[in-house]
Design an enzyme around this catalytic site. Structure first.
Site, PDB file in Angstrom:
ATOM      1  N   ASP A 157       0.839  -1.210   0.000  1.00 59.25           N
ATOM      2  CA  ASP A 157       0.000   0.000   0.000  1.00 59.25           C
ATOM      3  C   ASP A 157       0.874   1.260   0.000  1.00 59.25           C
ATOM      4  O   ASP A 157       2.088   1.189   0.123  1.00 59.25           O
ATOM      5  CB  ASP A 157      -0.971   0.000   1.189  1.00 59.25           C
ATOM      6  N   HIS A 481       1.241  -9.034  -3.477  1.00 60.43           N
ATOM      7  CA  HIS A 481       0.259  -7.968  -3.271  1.00 60.43           C
ATOM      8  C   HIS A 481       1.053  -6.668  -3.122  1.00 60.43           C
ATOM      9  O   HIS A 481       1.416  -6.250  -2.022  1.00 60.43           O
ATOM     10  CB  HIS A 481      -0.564  -8.250  -2.009  1.00 60.43           C
ATOM     11  N   ASP A 523       0.525 -17.512  -4.170  1.00 58.04           N
ATOM     12  CA  ASP A 523       1.264 -16.531  -4.976  1.00 58.04           C
ATOM     13  C   ASP A 523       0.317 -15.805  -5.928  1.00 58.04           C
ATOM     14  O   ASP A 523       0.454 -15.888  -7.145  1.00 58.04           O
ATOM     15  CB  ASP A 523       2.408 -17.215  -5.738  1.00 58.04           C
ATOM     16  N   GLU A 532       1.737 -10.214   0.589  1.00 53.42           N
ATOM     17  CA  GLU A 532       2.118  -8.809   0.508  1.00 53.42           C
ATOM     18  C   GLU A 532       3.624  -8.718   0.782  1.00 53.42           C
ATOM     19  O   GLU A 532       4.266  -9.714   1.138  1.00 53.42           O
ATOM     20  CB  GLU A 532       1.321  -7.970   1.539  1.00 53.42           C
TER      21      GLU A 532
HETATM   22  O1  9MR Z   1       2.121  -6.776   9.469  1.00 55.63           O
HETATM   23  C1  9MR Z   1       0.843  -6.447   9.962  1.00 55.63           C
HETATM   24  C2  9MR Z   1       0.246  -7.659  10.651  1.00 55.63           C
HETATM   25  O2  9MR Z   1       1.017  -8.007  11.786  1.00 55.63           O
HETATM   26  C3  9MR Z   1      -1.185  -7.376  11.053  1.00 55.63           C
HETATM   27  O3  9MR Z   1      -1.772  -8.557  11.575  1.00 55.63           O
HETATM   28  C4  9MR Z   1      -1.975  -6.874   9.834  1.00 55.63           C
HETATM   29  C5  9MR Z   1      -3.424  -6.546  10.155  1.00 55.63           C
HETATM   30  O4  9MR Z   1      -3.515  -5.463  10.999  1.00 55.63           O
HETATM   31  O5  9MR Z   1      -1.351  -5.724   9.307  1.00 55.63           O
HETATM   32  C6  9MR Z   1      -0.043  -5.956   8.842  1.00 55.63           C
HETATM   33  O6  9MR Z   1       0.493  -4.762   8.365  1.00 55.63           O
HETATM   34  C7  9MR Z   1      -0.063  -4.219   7.183  1.00 55.63           C
HETATM   35  C8  9MR Z   1      -0.411  -2.775   7.500  1.00 55.63           C
HETATM   36  O7  9MR Z   1      -1.477  -2.741   8.409  1.00 55.63           O
HETATM   37  C9  9MR Z   1      -0.704  -1.951   6.262  1.00 55.63           C
HETATM   38  N1  9MR Z   1       0.330  -2.070   5.276  1.00 55.63           N
HETATM   39  C10 9MR Z   1       0.577  -3.451   4.905  1.00 55.63           C
HETATM   40  C11 9MR Z   1       1.011  -4.257   6.103  1.00 55.63           C
HETATM   41  C12 9MR Z   1       1.404  -5.672   5.714  1.00 55.63           C
HETATM   42  O8  9MR Z   1       0.331  -6.470   5.347  1.00 55.63           O
END
Ligand code: 9MR
Length: 554
Positions: A157, A481, A523, A532
């Site tokens: 993102d 992602h 994948d 991601e």
């Molecule tokens: O890495 C984060 C993970 O530990 C959490 O469970 C998840 C849901 O809150 O969010 C992950 O972080 C994401 C972040 O909120 C937004 N940018 C992408 C991150 C990786 O997926």
């Protein structure tokens, strides 16, 4: 399944065969040039994995040390991919993972000279960012325009989160502190190359300068993030022009910021000729952030609660930590190591005896412990304290070493099902860092060998058969992602990015083919819960891969 790059001549070498066949077929190592068998050995007995229904047998060919190109052959299964035995076999992965950050840079164009076919215009300028209602103060009321350019996109993102930048920067700065001789000459083909500052620090400074803009100069507090109100679609960076906000300040963000800026101040002092004033600015920022946190010890970033009270609603990543003891410990450790001021030691002593934990974005306790040990010679710790810290890390790492034999893939990763969560590959890499720290303390090679098992895991010796670093290996992640990788029309994803990895939580609701803890990886770009990429996952990969390169080179 094996590290798809290969092996060091003098290090352990292992391939895992997924099979149900218990007959002793043996295995051979075959030269890729002339198909001659150069080594043959016996497979281990059939084992049942504790993290899936897979059965495995291992092929240990550590005794074979001749550099070259080979493949593994086992009767009844397909040959392995070709692999190399050579001195700097993981260098490609080590450099690529660091270069990965360059592609995440937000506010500058990526030119072809550095980015190759992934060149693109600048992303978000972030020079007119609005103070969100949740962050309004007398000096900066709602709607105040501030400038927060630069930094790295967090992940797939397009937002910038201080908490997640915290552990990322701490890990990268620690990599430099632990292996400065190695990094001083490591080049990544970025625009700053050759400016007298090592490229790992050049890269870190790009994000550091952004972080400094996230501190409110009026009170020292630090905003949690610079963000859109909602996630962008799968478009190229900077295409959307929606408003950007800084949101509520928080204790987690402010303490992480204090830790990073204190550590940066310590490290960058050495480069003050090239970077006039930067180390001093960092130290000042760290002290002010620490003071804010003393006055505000428990300000959570609770996005749901904030959205009930303020608009516009913010629905991007939360990183909503609610326990700040570990951030306090880490910040105190960095401030103590940089300033040698006893007030931070006083704070530290409150937590120094806590049990060791594996670092992640919400728990940075271990970063503080590593820093104290790394700097122990120059710090005023008592010798029983230093001994206690050493023991803490060594016994933590020893438990990892002891877990390897009972793991069907003979890696530390997967010692329990709990290793497989959102961003599981960062657990593998962070376990590797704990082991490298244990090695640095003890010089006992068993820790280094154990760390290598997890690098092997990430690069292919795992239940999925994928190498999780984009652009590296024979069968690697192709559809992360990652908005740029989806939108740029180029088949290959942006290189040097580490996929999250197996996560049976499947929070993305995608259709997975395999559902067990160690196989639950998809994948496909829809899979933000397993595929991601994120800066806090790449950083321990940078540490682990480069540490192993630095140490194997000796
Ligand atoms: O890495 C984060 C993970 O530990 C959490 O469970 C998840 C849901 O809150 O969010 C992950 O972080 C994401 C972040 O909120 C937004 N940018 C992408 C991150 C990786 O997926």
């Amino acid at each position: 399944r094996m590290n798809q790059l290969g092996f060091y001549p003098n290090a352990p070498k292992m391939a895992i065969v997924v099979t149900k066949d218990s007959a002793d077929a043996g295995f051979t190592i075959v030269s890729a040039n002339n198909n001659k068998v150069v080594y043959s050995g016996k497979l281990s007995a059939l084992e049942h994995s504790s993290n899936s229904s897979l059965q495995t047998r291992s092929a240990d060919f550590s005794k074979f040390k001749t550099p070259g190109k080979y493949f593994v052959a086992v009767k009844g299964v397909a040959n392995s991919y070709p692999f190399t035995i050579s001195k700097n076999v993981n260098y490609v992965a080590a450099v690529a993972s660091l270069k990965g950050y360059y592609y995440q840079r937000v506010s500058m164009p990526l030119y072809e000279k550095y980015a190759g076919k992934w060149a693109r215009p600048a992303g978000h300028p972030d020079t007119s960012v609005l103070v969100h209602a949740s962050a309004a103060t007398t000096e900066r009321p709602e709607g105040t325009v501030i400038s927060c350019p630069g930094g790295w996109y967090d992940a797939g993102d397009y937002n910038k989160y201080v908490v997640n930048s915290g552990i990322t920067m701490g890990t990268l700065l620690s990599a430099y502190e632990d292996f400065s001789g190695y990094f001083d000459t490591l080049k990544t083909n970025i625009p700053e190359e050759g400016n007298g500052v090592p490229d790992i620090l050049n890269e870190v400074i790009y994000n550091l300068r952004w972080m400094l803009t996230m501190q409110d100069p009026n009170d020292g507090g630090v905003y949690n993030k610079c963000t859109n109100a909602a996630f962008d679609g799968m478009v190229m960076p900077g295409v959307t022009k929606l408003p950007r906000y800084v949101v509520q300040k928080g204790t987690g963000a402010t303490l992480d910021f204090a830790a990073v800026t204190a550590q940066a101040a310590r490290i960058l002092k050495k480069f003050s000729a090239q970077l006039p004033g930067l180390a001093d600015s960092c130290e000042k920022a760290a002290l002010a952030a620490w003071q804010w946190a003393l006055k505000n010890p428990n300000v959570r970033y609770d996005q749901n609660a904030i959205n009930k009270q303020f608009s516009p609603k913010i629905t991007t990543g939360g990183y909503g930590d609610f326990r700040f003891v570990d951030e306090g410990c880490w910040a105190a450790a960095e401030l103590f190591a940089t300033t040698k001021d006893g007030q931070y030691l006083y704070e530290l002593r409150k937590y120094i005896n806590d049990p060791m934990t594996l670092p992640n974005w919400g728990n940075v306790y271990g970063l503080g412990i590593y820093t104290l040990l790394r700097n122990s010679k120059t710090l005023d710790l008592s010798s029983p304290e230093t001994e206690m810290l050493k023991k803490k890390v060594l016994s933590f790492a020893s438990a990892y070493v002891e877990a390897i034999p009972s793991n069907a893939f003979k890696t530390v990763m997967g010692k329990s099902k709990a290793d497989f969560n959102w961003g599981s590959n960062s657990n593998a890499a962070n376990q590797g860092i704990a082991l490298i720290n244990a090695y640095l303390i003890s010089k006992d090679k068993k820790y280094l060998d154990a760390a290598l098992t997890n690098l092997d895991y990430i690069l292919g010796r795992n239940a999925t058969g994928f190498c999780f670093l984009t652009g590296v290996g024979t069968k690697s992640t192709m559809n992360p992602h990652h908005r740029q990788s989806v939108a740029d029309g180029i088949v290959e994803p942006v290189p040097g990015l580490l996929a999250g990895g197996p996560n049976p939580g499947r929070q993305d609701g995608c259709k997975y083919e395999f559902l067990e803890p160690e196989t639950c990886y998809l994948d496909e770009s829809c899979s933000y819960a397993s595929n991601e990429i994120a800066i806090n996952w790449n950083a321990p990969m940078v540490y682990l891969a480069n540490a192993i390169e630095a140490l194997q080179g000796n």
